[in-house]
Structure formats: structure tokens, C-alpha cells
Enzyme design. Structure first.
Site, PDB file in Angstrom:
ATOM      1  N   THR A 361       0.916  -1.123   0.000  1.00 15.83           N
ATOM      2  CA  THR A 361       0.000   0.000   0.000  1.00 15.83           C
ATOM      3  C   THR A 361       0.954   1.169   0.000  1.00 15.83           C
ATOM      4  O   THR A 361       2.166   0.981   0.029  1.00 15.83           O
ATOM      5  CB  THR A 361      -0.878  -0.097   1.268  1.00 15.83           C
ATOM      6  OG1 THR A 361      -1.728  -1.226   1.134  1.00 15.83           O
ATOM      7  CG2 THR A 361      -1.711   1.129   1.542  1.00 15.83           C
ATOM      8  N   ASP A 403      -9.718  -8.321   0.811  1.00 15.24           N
ATOM      9  CA  ASP A 403      -9.871  -7.730   2.148  1.00 15.24           C
ATOM     10  C   ASP A 403     -11.232  -8.050   2.768  1.00 15.24           C
ATOM     11  O   ASP A 403     -11.465  -7.788   3.944  1.00 15.24           O
ATOM     12  CB  ASP A 403      -9.660  -6.211   2.104  1.00 15.24           C
ATOM     13  CG  ASP A 403      -8.186  -5.847   2.239  1.00 15.24           C
ATOM     14  OD1 ASP A 403      -7.385  -6.740   2.578  1.00 15.24           O
ATOM     15  OD2 ASP A 403      -7.836  -4.681   2.003  1.00 15.24           O
ATOM     16  N   SER A 432     -10.693  -2.381   5.815  1.00 15.48           N
ATOM     17  CA  SER A 432      -9.298  -2.023   5.576  1.00 15.48           C
ATOM     18  C   SER A 432      -8.572  -1.827   6.908  1.00 15.48           C
ATOM     19  O   SER A 432      -9.194  -1.618   7.944  1.00 15.48           O
ATOM     20  CB  SER A 432      -9.253  -0.719   4.780  1.00 15.48           C
ATOM     21  OG  SER A 432      -7.949  -0.199   4.760  1.00 15.48           O
ATOM     22  N   GLY A 453       1.321  -1.650   4.653  1.00 13.28           N
ATOM     23  CA  GLY A 453       1.705  -2.811   5.463  1.00 13.28           C
ATOM     24  C   GLY A 453       0.562  -3.734   5.820  1.00 13.28           C
ATOM     25  O   GLY A 453       0.685  -4.518   6.765  1.00 13.28           O
ATOM     26  N   GLY A 454      -0.574  -3.645   5.100  1.00 11.73           N
ATOM     27  CA  GLY A 454      -1.690  -4.552   5.378  1.00 11.73           C
ATOM     28  C   GLY A 454      -2.081  -4.473   6.842  1.00 11.73           C
ATOM     29  O   GLY A 454      -2.243  -3.385   7.411  1.00 11.73           O
TER      30      GLY A 454
HETATM   31  N1  GLY Z   1      -5.523  -3.607   1.424  1.00 16.77           N
HETATM   32  C1  GLY Z   1      -5.029  -3.478   2.728  1.00 16.77           C
HETATM   33  C2  GLY Z   1      -5.949  -2.726   3.612  1.00 16.77           C
HETATM   34  O1  GLY Z   1      -6.761  -1.966   3.136  1.00 16.77           O
HETATM   35  O2  GLY Z   1      -5.884  -2.888   4.795  1.00 16.77           O
END
Ligand code: GLY
Length: 552
Positions: A361, A403, A432, A453-454
Site C-alpha cells: 500500500t 480484504d 481495511s 503494510g496490510g
Molecule cells: N488492502 C489493505 C488494507 O486496506 O488494509
């Protein structure tokens, strides 16, 4: 621009990021930061710079910068007014709960991650136009032109970027039915030109939002989606809207913190974790010591359990936000914490409420010369998203559908599990972890922060807040610190390698914590700005990537 200076304090050299007097942009690439600053120097405000930086990242940082993805913005005007914009992707109109399950109810491997089925309806272009309409000051044409030039004339690929592109090569092949222009053996110094992307950006320049969601670009998206057997239709694109939302606002000690609300879990989880930590005297707890890691881990464990159970798109599910960030509730959740041993995640489920990303991201932080501040986190989800490059239009589509919780209890790419609250539904936004955050002290702007960083986004932002406000670090010093992360399930503390001392790790293991420390593990890439006591700005640009600050 973007280099560090060393300040000698006592005997120790202290690392300090770029210092600017008036304004700053920190992003994943120097080209994008400099484009943002150029707009500010022209007299544009932070919102104008946001738009220019966003489009520039879509060109120069294709792994996560995007027009085919989505994101969130938190802002603070110079007069102290705050707000948040949700330009998160949506599930297509024909999406359904079980779309990633086979006839036996099992997950179809990779269907939500690679290829056209993984794609959510993009929100980024709608997002920047919403920002422009409400807060921008310069003509859109001036803000997008630098990105068009960059796409047409090309930019120089860095070593890290070449490695990233090469590692995605086989996935590019799998996701597309033609050879995309990213498919080659890249090396540092190569020049990447993207003529089709330049033409797409020109349509956006000339026709506004409709240059993306209608007309030729929409035709390219829908036709290619059809060719690949995907769900995206014209109606999906025409109906997409970015939404202004009320941000999550809470206090931690003397600081007022504003962060993103649902469908981003970042603000709620950050509030829960900081409030869980607040009663403890951190001045007595050494930074990154056993006790510090224990305390943060136990707060994180409890918060991520709540995330899995309660959080989803607020337009679709009833989420008890106030109860979840209530101090009494959080103190009760922490009552089972013991310094003597780890609480196994199997013993922690969601609390009882009364009433009711490769992890790629990108985040950029901006402060302008007028005092406005912008924190934006945006993504295609994992690196290059679905790897689908829209034929004829030259940009990647996200794989944000992963997600969602495709099946209750089954982890997504980040190991996150979910429940009904985050199940798939037509036009719903997937949950998210993005956490664009702004911090004030005595009603004055103090920090703008965020990271990719997810699932580790929330805990990386958290650690930087604590580094600066509890451990008195400067912005770059803070960003450079090794990071760790816990997310309830899997029950393990992920640690960046070589950052934590042996004794600390041995003690944690004895207390019952499972540690994961892989060689290549990187947790977050934080790009942040700190307003220092003398009013100057210090950039924190993460050296884990090619990130860079620019300012004046
Ligand atoms: N795609 C990662 C997030 O939105 O948390």
C-alpha cells in the site's frame, strides 16, 4: 532533498530527517514528493499537492500508487477543522457472499487475490475529484499534468523497484491475456515510459471524473474485464462515489488524535490500543524492551480480536464504534493481562459490547505553507493489485476483494480473519487496516503519519506515535526504529530481523510468546511529518523503501 543530517547531541549522533521551514511532502518516491512541493510552491494548498502527488505515484510507483485502487484521506485545515474521505473500492453489483467458494464451500485458491475476479470497483479518481471540489484551489489540469509528463517521458527505475517488478513477472503473465509492458527483466537505471497511462490521464484531465468512470477508459476496463471473465460493468463504474465521513477522534494523554473510520479499521483499533496502553507509565518501561513488547502485544491482541468480529462497512453493518473505544470497556478487556505470562489468543475472543498486504500500500503526508495537513493512504492491496493491467489504458486494477472475509474464520492474505460484519455483499466496501492519522497538541498540529503494510499498518502507526510522544524521538529517528506486530491470529509476534536484542527475545519466549523473525520481514513503510517545537517540519521517510521527503 530527502537526505538525513546528523546532529550531535551529547556523545550520541542523532539522526534527523529533512527539515523544512514551511511545507513538506513525504511519499514513497522523490519524484512524487517533488511534484507535490512544486504545486505548493506555485501557491497551491495541501489538497492540490495531494492530487498531484497521488497522480504522480500512480505513474512512478505502480506497485501501490494507483488510479485503479482506492484509499482514505484524513485532513486538518489550518483553522483546526478536520474531516475524512473514503475512496475505498466497492464490490461489484453482481458480487455475492460465496463468490470465492467452490461447490463444497471451500475457498478457491487465489481467486480473490490474482486476476480479474479479485478486483473491486476503483475509488481513487473519484476521491481526488472530491478533494478538488471541496478543498482544492488550483485548476485540476495543472495538478495532473506533471503525472502525464512523467508517464510519457518516463522515469528511472530504482534497484528496489526493479527487484519488485521482476518478482511479480510470473503473476503478470497469469493475470493477463497479452504481454503487458511491465513484463521484462528490469534493472536499476532502466527508464519506464507508460504511454497508454499518459493517454488515460489525459482523458481524466480533459473530461474530469468521467474520463475514468465513463467513455473510453470505462470501455477499456469493462471490455478487458469481460474478456477475462470478470464482473465489472458500466453501471459499477458510473455509480461509484467517494464519501466524506466523520473521522475517529480520541485523546491519548495530552494529544488529540484524528484517524480514519470504517470501512478502515485503523482509527478504531488505534484508539483501542492507545487507550489500553494509556494507564501504564511508559517512562518506566524501556523502549522495545520485553515489557514494552508484552504490553503492546496484549493490547493489540485484544483489539484485533474485536476487529475480526465487529468491524465491516458501516453502510452495511451496525458497528458499536463508541462502545468499542470506550475507556471502561478497554480497561475491562485489559484486566486479564498479566506481566507473568502471555494470554493465548485462544483465550481471547471479541469483548462483550453492551447494546450493541506482499503487503503493498502506500502512504503520503503533506503539510502546506498555510498550515493545512493531509494524510493519505492508498493502495491496490498487494503489490500491483490483481496484476491485471487494463488493456489499452495502461494501469493496474486492485485485488481489494481479498480484504473481505471470503469465508468466516479463513484468513486472508494478511492472515486476518473476519466474520459476518465483513462478508461480501454487492456494492459493499471491504474492511481495511489503513490508518492515515493526524495528531494535535493544545489544538496545534503536531504530526501527520501513516504507512502501508496490510494488517501491520495500525501497529506501525501506533509505534511511531509512541516513539515520538513517549520516547522523545525525532521523526526520522522514529521511522528508523525496528518494529514488531501482533494481530490476535495467528498468535505470534512478528519482528523485523536484527532489531531486537537476544535477551529480550529469550524472555518473551519464556513468557509464552511465539516470535516470528524472518530475514526479509519488513513491517510498514512509514512516511510522516513532525512539527517541531520551533515550528519547523521534520520529515520521516522510510528507508525500508525509496521513500523521500521534499520541502521548503
Ligand atoms: N488492502 C489493505 C488494507 O486496506 O488494509
Amino acid at each position: 532533498m530527502g537526505t538525513f543530517v546528523f546532529i550531535s547531541s551529547c556523545k550520541k549522533e542523532k539522526i534527523v530527517g529533512l527539515i523544512a521551514e514551511k511545507a513538506m511532502v513525504v511519499s514513497a518516491r522523490i519524484e512524487a514528493s517533488e511534484i507535490g512541493v512544486k504545486i505548493l510552491k506555485k501557491g497551491g494548498n495541501a489538497y492540490d499537492a495531494m492530487i498531484a502527488t497521488h497522480f504522480a505515484l500512480a505513474v512512478v510507483y505502480p506497485v501501490a500508487g494507483n488510479i485503479g485502487g482506492g484509499g482514505f484521506m484524513v485532513y486538518r485545515n489550518a483553522n483546526g477543522e478536520k474531516g475524512a474521505l473514503d475512496f475505498r473500492e466497492k464490490a461489484p453489483i453482481t458480487a455475492n457472499r460465496d463468490m470465492y467458494l467452490d461447490s463444497l464451500g471451500n475457498i478457491i485458491k487465489n481467486k480473490s487475490r490474482l486476476g480479474i475476479h479479485a478486483v473491486g470497483i476503483p475509488g481513487s479518481v473519484a476521491g481526488v475529484f472530491e478533494v478538488h471540489k471541496k478543498l482544492g484551489s488550483l485548476p485540476m489540469k495543472e495538478l495532473i499534468q506533471p503525472a502525464i509528463d512523467l508517464a510519457r517521458n518516463g522515469f528511472v527505475v530504482t534497484e528496489k523497484q526493479a527487484a519488485s517488478l521482476n518478482s511479480a513477472n510470473s503473476s503478470f503473465k497469469k493475470a493477463n491475456n497479452y504481454t503487458i509492458y511491465f513484463e521484462k527483466e528490469w534493472k536499476a537505471g532502466d527508464v519506464l515510459k507508460q504511454e497508454e497511462l499518459a493517454l488515460t490521464l489525459e482523458r481524466i484531465r480533459d473530461y474530469g471524473k468521467d474520463g475514468f468512470y465513463k467513455g473510453k477508459t470505462a470501455e477499456y476496463i469493462v471490455n478487458y474485464s469481460k474478456e477475462l471473465g470478470g464482473l465489472i460493468c458500466y453501471n459499477d463504474l458510473e455509480k461509484y462515489q467517494a464519501i466524506w465521513r466523520k473521522p475517529i477522534e480520541f485523546s491519548y494523554k495530552n494529544y488529540s488524535i484524528t484517524s480514519m473510520t470504517l470501512p478502515a479499521s485503523g482509527g478504531i483499533c488505534l484508539a483501542q490500543i492507545l487507550k489500553a496502553i494509556e494507564p501504564f507509565d511508559l517512562s518506566k518501561i524501556k523502549h522495545n524492551s520485553t515489557e514494552y513488547i508484552q504490553l503492546l502485544t496484549e493490547a493489540e491482541r485484544r483489539s484485533y480480536a474485536d476487529r475480526a468480529n465487529y468491524l465491516g462497512d458501516i453502510d452495511f453493518v451496525d458497528v458499536p464504534i463508541d462502545s468499542l473505544i470506550d475507556t471502561d470497556y478497554i480497561n475491562k478487556r485489559m484486566a486479564t493481562f498479566s506481566w507473568d505470562k502471555a494470554t493465548p489468543s485462544s483465550k481471547v475472543s471479541n469483548g462483550k459490547i453492551l447494546g450493541y498486504e506482499s503487503n503493498e500500500t502506500t502512504h503520503y503526508s503533506i503539510v502546506d505553507q498555510f498550515g493545512n495537513a493531509v494524510a493519505v493512504t492508498t493502495t491496490l492491496n498487494t503489490g500491483y493489485g490483481s496484476k491485471v493491467l487494463v488493456k489499452g489504458a495502461g494501469f493496474f486494477l486492485n485485488n481489494e476483494m481479498d480484504d473481505f472475509s471470503s469465508k468466516p474464520g479463513v484468513p486472508n492474505v494478511y492472515g486476518l480473519v473476519g466474520s459476518k460484519a465483513n462478508e461480501i455483499a454487492a456494492e459493499k466496501r471491504m474492511l481495511s487496516s489503513m490508518t492515515p492519522t493526524i495528531i494535535e497538541e493544545n489544538n496545534q498540529l503536531k504530526m501527520v503519519v501513516g504507512t502501508p503494510g496490510g494488517s501491520t499498518i495500525i501497529t506501525s502507526v501506533l509505534q511511531n506515535i509512541l516513539n515520538v510522544f513517549e520516547y522523545d524521538m525525532g521523526m526520522q529517528e522514529s521511522v528508523n526504529q525496528p518494529r514488531f506486530h501482533h494481530q490476535w491470529l495467528p498468535d505470534q509476534i512478528r519482528m523485523e530481523p536484527n532489531g531486537f536484542d537476544k535477551k529480550t527475545k529469550e524472555k518473551l519466549t519464556k513468557l509464552g510468546y511465539n516470535l516470528l523473525e524472518r530475514n526479509s520481514l519488513i513491517i510498514g513503510r512509514v512516511d510522516a511529518i513532525l512539527i517541531r517545537k520551533d515550528g519547523t517540519l521534520e520529515g520521516g521517510a522510510d528507508t525500508r523503501g525509496d521513500d523521500a521527503a521534499a520541502g521548503f
